[in-house]
Design an enzyme around this catalytic site. Structure first.
Site, mmCIF file in Angstrom:
data_model
loop_
_atom_site.group_PDB
_atom_site.id
_atom_site.type_symbol
_atom_site.label_atom_id
_atom_site.label_comp_id
_atom_site.label_asym_id
_atom_site.label_seq_id
_atom_site.Cartn_x
_atom_site.Cartn_y
_atom_site.Cartn_z
ATOM 1 N N GLU A 259 0.882 -1.178 0.000
ATOM 2 C CA GLU A 259 0.000 0.000 0.000
ATOM 3 C C GLU A 259 0.912 1.218 0.000
ATOM 4 O O GLU A 259 1.472 1.581 1.029
ATOM 5 C CB GLU A 259 -0.882 0.007 1.254
ATOM 6 C CG GLU A 259 -1.825 -1.170 1.352
ATOM 7 C CD GLU A 259 -2.883 -1.158 0.278
ATOM 8 O OE1 GLU A 259 -3.239 -0.063 -0.208
ATOM 9 O OE2 GLU A 259 -3.334 -2.246 -0.103
ATOM 10 N N CYS A 293 -2.642 9.393 2.270
ATOM 11 C CA CYS A 293 -2.243 8.719 1.029
ATOM 12 C C CYS A 293 -3.318 8.879 -0.032
ATOM 13 O O CYS A 293 -3.000 8.974 -1.208
ATOM 14 C CB CYS A 293 -1.932 7.249 1.282
ATOM 15 S SG CYS A 293 -3.274 6.361 2.056
HETATM 16 P P1 NDP Z 1 8.033 5.287 4.825
HETATM 17 O O1 NDP Z 1 8.106 4.510 3.585
HETATM 18 O O2 NDP Z 1 9.096 6.238 5.136
HETATM 19 O O3 NDP Z 1 7.939 4.331 6.092
HETATM 20 C C1 NDP Z 1 6.933 3.356 6.227
HETATM 21 C C2 NDP Z 1 7.394 2.325 7.236
HETATM 22 O O4 NDP Z 1 8.497 1.598 6.699
HETATM 23 C C3 NDP Z 1 7.882 2.916 8.550
HETATM 24 O O5 NDP Z 1 7.498 2.069 9.602
HETATM 25 C C4 NDP Z 1 9.377 2.917 8.355
HETATM 26 O O6 NDP Z 1 10.080 2.912 9.544
HETATM 27 C C5 NDP Z 1 9.561 1.593 7.637
HETATM 28 N N1 NDP Z 1 10.829 1.478 6.930
HETATM 29 C C6 NDP Z 1 11.714 2.447 6.578
HETATM 30 N N2 NDP Z 1 12.762 1.914 5.907
HETATM 31 C C7 NDP Z 1 12.526 0.584 5.829
HETATM 32 C C8 NDP Z 1 13.229 -0.515 5.242
HETATM 33 N N3 NDP Z 1 14.376 -0.363 4.586
HETATM 34 N N4 NDP Z 1 12.677 -1.740 5.338
HETATM 35 C C9 NDP Z 1 11.491 -1.918 5.967
HETATM 36 N N5 NDP Z 1 10.801 -0.935 6.555
HETATM 37 C C10 NDP Z 1 11.300 0.310 6.475
HETATM 38 O O7 NDP Z 1 6.604 5.959 4.757
HETATM 39 P P2 NDP Z 1 6.004 7.013 5.742
HETATM 40 O O8 NDP Z 1 5.955 6.488 7.128
HETATM 41 O O9 NDP Z 1 6.726 8.288 5.479
HETATM 42 O O10 NDP Z 1 4.489 7.095 5.232
HETATM 43 C C11 NDP Z 1 4.093 7.973 4.256
HETATM 44 C C12 NDP Z 1 3.910 7.236 2.945
HETATM 45 O O11 NDP Z 1 2.975 6.185 3.114
HETATM 46 C C13 NDP Z 1 3.317 8.120 1.882
HETATM 47 O O12 NDP Z 1 3.964 7.898 0.660
HETATM 48 C C14 NDP Z 1 1.869 7.682 1.800
HETATM 49 O O13 NDP Z 1 1.262 7.948 0.586
HETATM 50 C C15 NDP Z 1 1.990 6.230 2.101
HETATM 51 N N6 NDP Z 1 0.736 5.703 2.617
HETATM 52 C C16 NDP Z 1 0.025 4.841 1.846
HETATM 53 C C17 NDP Z 1 -1.202 4.363 2.274
HETATM 54 C C18 NDP Z 1 -1.978 3.381 1.446
HETATM 55 O O14 NDP Z 1 -2.922 2.808 1.942
HETATM 56 N N7 NDP Z 1 -1.635 3.152 0.202
HETATM 57 C C19 NDP Z 1 -1.764 4.769 3.566
HETATM 58 C C20 NDP Z 1 -0.915 5.669 4.305
HETATM 59 C C21 NDP Z 1 0.299 6.096 3.826
HETATM 60 P P3 NDP Z 1 10.633 4.308 10.125
HETATM 61 O O15 NDP Z 1 9.441 5.206 10.251
HETATM 62 O O16 NDP Z 1 11.174 3.897 11.411
HETATM 63 O O17 NDP Z 1 11.634 4.813 9.120
#
Ligand code: NDP
Length: 516
Positions: A259, A293
């Site tokens: 997602e 999102c």
């Molecule tokens: P990120 O991609 O930065 O982070 C998402 C999660 O992944 C966090 O828990 C993050 O941890 C973790 N993460 C970071 N690096 C890694 C890695 N290498 N391997 C595995 N996990 C990792 O997204 P955001 O938190 O900034 O969220 C915003 C984004 O999410 C936007 O692009 C938005 O559009 C999307 N989104 C999509 C939705 C949907 O339903 N399609 C719903 C809500 C949001 P940490 O925070 O600790 O870095």
């Protein structure tokens, strides 16, 4: 269960903080109130060994959870929902302090979380019931059944923008389908994730450790979860991180549901109720500081109603302001680094010929961003092409709705969208290359638990929510059972009668050669 109102919390892995994490990795993850920078909570970082241990506990708990059956799981999930509902003030306060959103928005997030959880608990038995099929001519003596089997352990990695509702769209459905879950919340909202997980244990003291657990940390903790012995990964976050998660999961050929980000467009046709469209779009674009999102980031409006829409947007946004006090329309940017992204998109659009009709570059502050609406920015500007994730909107004039559909679809993303039209809503909605669409509304699909949610292209694949979401967290299994032997036929045997073998070409001719 302890509350999370104290400034410092530690996860169950506190006894061995980061002993297994890579050199120089921080030992703790600390979340800050985005309005004040005050510490909200602190948790020990779970390194790869702690993640593997959590996944091992989830595997141990899986047989118990599966033995509960649909009725037992429903009971446990509804108890959990009831516990969270009874402790709603705690949840709302934590969402407000850690994510920054106003309390009414936090209340809506909790309510939506509970509605989806309730739906999953009550519908899993029906949606995932065995399905019987006709076996067909060749094996008419068989029964044919499709069954839906839990994967085992699902790893869920969630974002910070809707830190409870969004991961719950995977967690609740995975649990209802019979999986156990290990959840890694965002480093920006660990306390909300921790509260949500511990609420399950508080509501269900009979459940063994490991049915639902949390691991804390930064990207490497998420990467460790994706590469661990989980049987499926559900990731919600940015497209760039989604690619990394897929690469990590590929090591074990672990299936994933992605997602990812979006760049949702709203189409406003000549026959739209323009004041209602402007009201909905204003909220869909600016609510939650635009950190949604499926928020509206682009509008394509028919030339005949363009000026009216702009005037109505100006009216609708005149009183909309960010802040942290009661009555604020939305809160600060949750993630400080996102402010620079928003500023660069606004600057690029204005430099390249767009006109600010609400706000402007000055609207982008250090913590808070006031609404910005830019008219007719070029289609190749950052504000039109890239996910902005801030309280901004581009409005582009089109001469007909075919052009609107073409421009809306000319995007790497395909998550959601909206259509405003009295007569053509359904038709235009079907033509958008996205996973979900609202007609004469915005984001309606996210509040309807029976609808699937997910995207196309760079917005990801797979579906959460609804029956498709329950099936996403189940392996489909086909079972063919011979009910009785067919004397003399033995189709699936070296002992097949010669007469049967001789008959087969005739069967092909009779059944499959078309005579008209
Ligand atoms: P990120 O991609 O930065 O982070 C998402 C999660 O992944 C966090 O828990 C993050 O941890 C973790 N993460 C970071 N690096 C890694 C890695 N290498 N391997 C595995 N996990 C990792 O997204 P955001 O938190 O900034 O969220 C915003 C984004 O999410 C936007 O692009 C938005 O559009 C999307 N989104 C999509 C939705 C949907 O339903 N399609 C719903 C809500 C949001 P940490 O925070 O600790 O870095």
């Amino acid at each position: 269960m302890s509350t999370v109102s104290e400034p410092t919390q530690t996860s169950p892995a506190q006894d061995s903080p980061a002993q297994d994490s890579t050199e120089q990795a921080p030992a703790f993850v600390e979340s800050l109130n985005p309005a004040t920078d005050a510490s909200v909570a602190r948790f020990a970082v779970d390194g790869p060994a702690a993640v593997d241990a959590a996944v091992a506990r989830a595997h141990e708990a899986a047989p118990w959870w599966q033995e509960q059956g649909f009725a037992g799981r429903r009971r446990h999930l509804l108890r959990w929902a009831s516990w969270m509902a009874a402790h709603r003030d705690e949840a709302v306060d934590l969402l407000h302090r850690e994510n920054g959103k106003p309390r009414p928005d936090a209340t809506i997030e909790l309510l939506m979380t509970l509605e989806h959880l309730d739906w999953a608990a009550k519908h899993a038995a029906k949606v995932l019931a065995d399905q019987s099929h006709r076996p067909g001519l060749l094996l008419a003596n068989f029964s044919a059944t499709t069954s839906f089997v839990p994967y085992g352990v699902v790893g869920v990695i969630g974002p910070w923008n809707y830190p409870m509702y969004t991961p719950s769209g995977s967690i609740a459905l995975a649990l209802a389908a019979g999986n156990t879950v290990v959840f890694k919340p965002s480093e920006h909202t660990p306390a909300v994730g921790d509260w949500y997980v511990k609420a399950f244990a508080a509501a269900n003291p009979d459940a063994p450790e490991g049915v639902l657990s949390v691991v804390h940390g930064f990207g490497p903790t998420g990467a460790a979860l994706a590469a661990s012995a989980v049987n499926k990964v559900a990731f919600t976050g940015s497209t760039a991180t989604g690619r990394r998660v897929m690469m990590a999961a590929a090591q074990n050929l672990t299936p994933v549901v992605m997602e990812l980000g979006g760049k949702d467009a709203a189409l406003v046709a000549a026959d739209a109720d323009v004041p209602a469209a402007a009201d909905a779009i204003a909220w869909g674009a600016m609510g939650n500081s635009g950190q949604t999102c499926v928020g509206v980031e682009r509008v394509y409006v028919h030339r005949s109603v363009r000026d009216q829409l702009v005037a109505e947007l100006q009216k609708a946004l005149a009183q909309v302001r960010p802040g942290s006090e009661d009555g604020a329309s939305y809160g600060p940017m949750t993630m400080p680094a996102q402010v620079d992204v928003v500023r660069s998109h606004v600057a690029d659009a204005l430099e390249r010929g767009g006109t600010a009709v609400v706000g402007g570059l000055d609207s982008v502050g250090e913590r808070y961003i006031s609404p910005v609406v830019i008219l007719d920015a070029p289609e190749d500007s950052l504000a039109v092409r890239e996910e902005t994730f801030g309280p901004t909107l581009t409005v582009t004039t089109v001469d007909d709705m075919d052009e609107a559909v073409r421009l809306a679809n000319d995007s790497q993303y395909g998550l959601g969208g909206a259509v405003f039209s009295q007569a053509r809503g359904a038709e235009l909605a079907r033509r958008l290359d996205t996973g979900v669409v609202s007609v004469n509304s915005v984001i309606g699909f996210a509040g309807i638990p029976s609808l699937p949610l997910g995207g196309t292209g760079a917005s990801g694949f797979g579906r959460i929510h609804g029956p498709e979401g329950l099936r996403e967290f189940s392996r489909t299994k086909g079972i063919a059972s011979q009910r009785f032997p067919l004397p003399g036929v033995k189709l699936l045997s070296f002992g097949r009668a010669k007469a049967i073998t001789a008959l087969l070409p005739r069967v092909i001719g009779l059944r499959h050669v078309r005579r008209s």
